[in-house]
Design a protein around this motif. Sequence first.
Motif, PDB file in Angstrom:
ATOM      1  N   GLU A  24       6.303   1.988  -3.530  1.00 31.94           N
ATOM      2  CA  GLU A  24       5.492   0.766  -3.639  1.00 31.94           C
ATOM      3  C   GLU A  24       6.378  -0.480  -3.624  1.00 31.94           C
ATOM      4  OE1 GLU A  24       2.711   0.807  -6.900  1.00 31.94           O
ATOM      5  OE2 GLU A  24       1.998   2.810  -6.373  1.00 31.94           O
ATOM      6  N   ALA A  27       7.507  -0.906  -0.050  1.00 27.15           N
ATOM      7  CA  ALA A  27       6.387  -1.371   0.770  1.00 27.15           C
ATOM      8  C   ALA A  27       6.130  -2.860   0.546  1.00 27.15           C
ATOM      9  CB  ALA A  27       5.131  -0.561   0.476  1.00 27.15           C
ATOM     10  N   ALA A  28       6.150  -3.307  -0.708  1.00 28.44           N
ATOM     11  CA  ALA A  28       5.909  -4.720  -1.005  1.00 28.44           C
ATOM     12  C   ALA A  28       6.999  -5.591  -0.384  1.00 28.44           C
ATOM     13  CB  ALA A  28       5.837  -4.939  -2.514  1.00 28.44           C
ATOM     14  N   GLN A  31       6.560  -5.627   3.422  1.00 26.88           N
ATOM     15  CA  GLN A  31       5.483  -6.531   3.844  1.00 26.88           C
ATOM     16  C   GLN A  31       5.936  -7.988   3.776  1.00 26.88           C
ATOM     17  OE1 GLN A  31       2.307  -5.352   1.234  1.00 26.88           O
ATOM     18  NE2 GLN A  31       1.929  -3.454   2.346  1.00 26.88           N
ATOM     19  N   TYR A  32       6.681  -8.334   2.729  1.00 21.01           N
ATOM     20  CA  TYR A  32       7.208  -9.694   2.599  1.00 21.01           C
ATOM     21  C   TYR A  32       8.169  -9.993   3.750  1.00 21.01           C
ATOM     22  CZ  TYR A  32       9.673 -13.715   0.569  1.00 21.01           C
ATOM     23  OH  TYR A  32      10.250 -14.931   0.353  1.00 21.01           O
ATOM     24  N   GLU A  34       8.307  -8.574   6.641  1.00 20.07           N
ATOM     25  CA  GLU A  34       7.541  -8.628   7.889  1.00 20.07           C
ATOM     26  C   GLU A  34       6.855  -9.989   8.043  1.00 20.07           C
ATOM     27  OE1 GLU A  34       4.644  -5.651  10.326  1.00 20.07           O
ATOM     28  OE2 GLU A  34       4.146  -5.937   8.198  1.00 20.07           O
ATOM     29  N   SER A  35       6.338 -10.529   6.958  1.00 20.78           N
ATOM     30  CA  SER A  35       5.686 -11.841   7.046  1.00 20.78           C
ATOM     31  C   SER A  35       6.700 -12.940   7.375  1.00 20.78           C
ATOM     32  CB  SER A  35       4.920 -12.173   5.760  1.00 20.78           C
ATOM     33  OG  SER A  35       5.785 -12.359   4.660  1.00 20.78           O
ATOM     34  N   LYS A  38       7.419 -12.433  11.173  1.00 20.05           N
ATOM     35  CA  LYS A  38       6.304 -12.886  12.011  1.00 20.05           C
ATOM     36  C   LYS A  38       6.180 -14.409  12.034  1.00 20.05           C
ATOM     37  CE  LYS A  38       3.428  -8.773  12.027  1.00 20.05           C
ATOM     38  NZ  LYS A  38       2.152  -8.167  11.645  1.00 20.05           N
TER      39      LYS A  38
END
Length: 142
Positions: A24, A27-28, A31-32, A34-35, A38
């Motif tokens: 977890e 994953a968090a 995701q951060y 990846e943002s 992007k």
Amino acid sequence: MKYMLIMRSTDEAIEASKDMDFDEIIAAMGQYNESLIKAGVLLAGEGLAMEEGFIVDFESDPPLVSDGPYGETKELFSGFWIIQTSTKDEALEWAKRCPLGPGSKLEVRRVSEMSDFDQDNEYIQKEAGWREELGTDRPVAG
């Protein structure tokens, strides 16, 4: 403007993370990251091993080398990101989105740029040449 986001944790935060699912946490952070990618603001980022390293202390000549990292958590940073944003406020917004919990801090510092230095300095001029040779706007030295 470039900013370095420096991840710091207290002993309590490190202890609390032991009770969390490591997948977890990854994953968090993923995701951060990846943002950031992007949005086109991430230039670099790495986690740092807490078990290996050394300290070079320049209080003496020659410098004193000791095992590291620092023994006290308050002096330890465990990872970093370098981001490029249009404004300080934008860097702050990205820092506030980082998925860190209580006991963690994110120190945000602006990264010096070539324009911050006297352009007549011989080594500032050499630095510009080195960057051109390497095809990068990144510094070739700290």
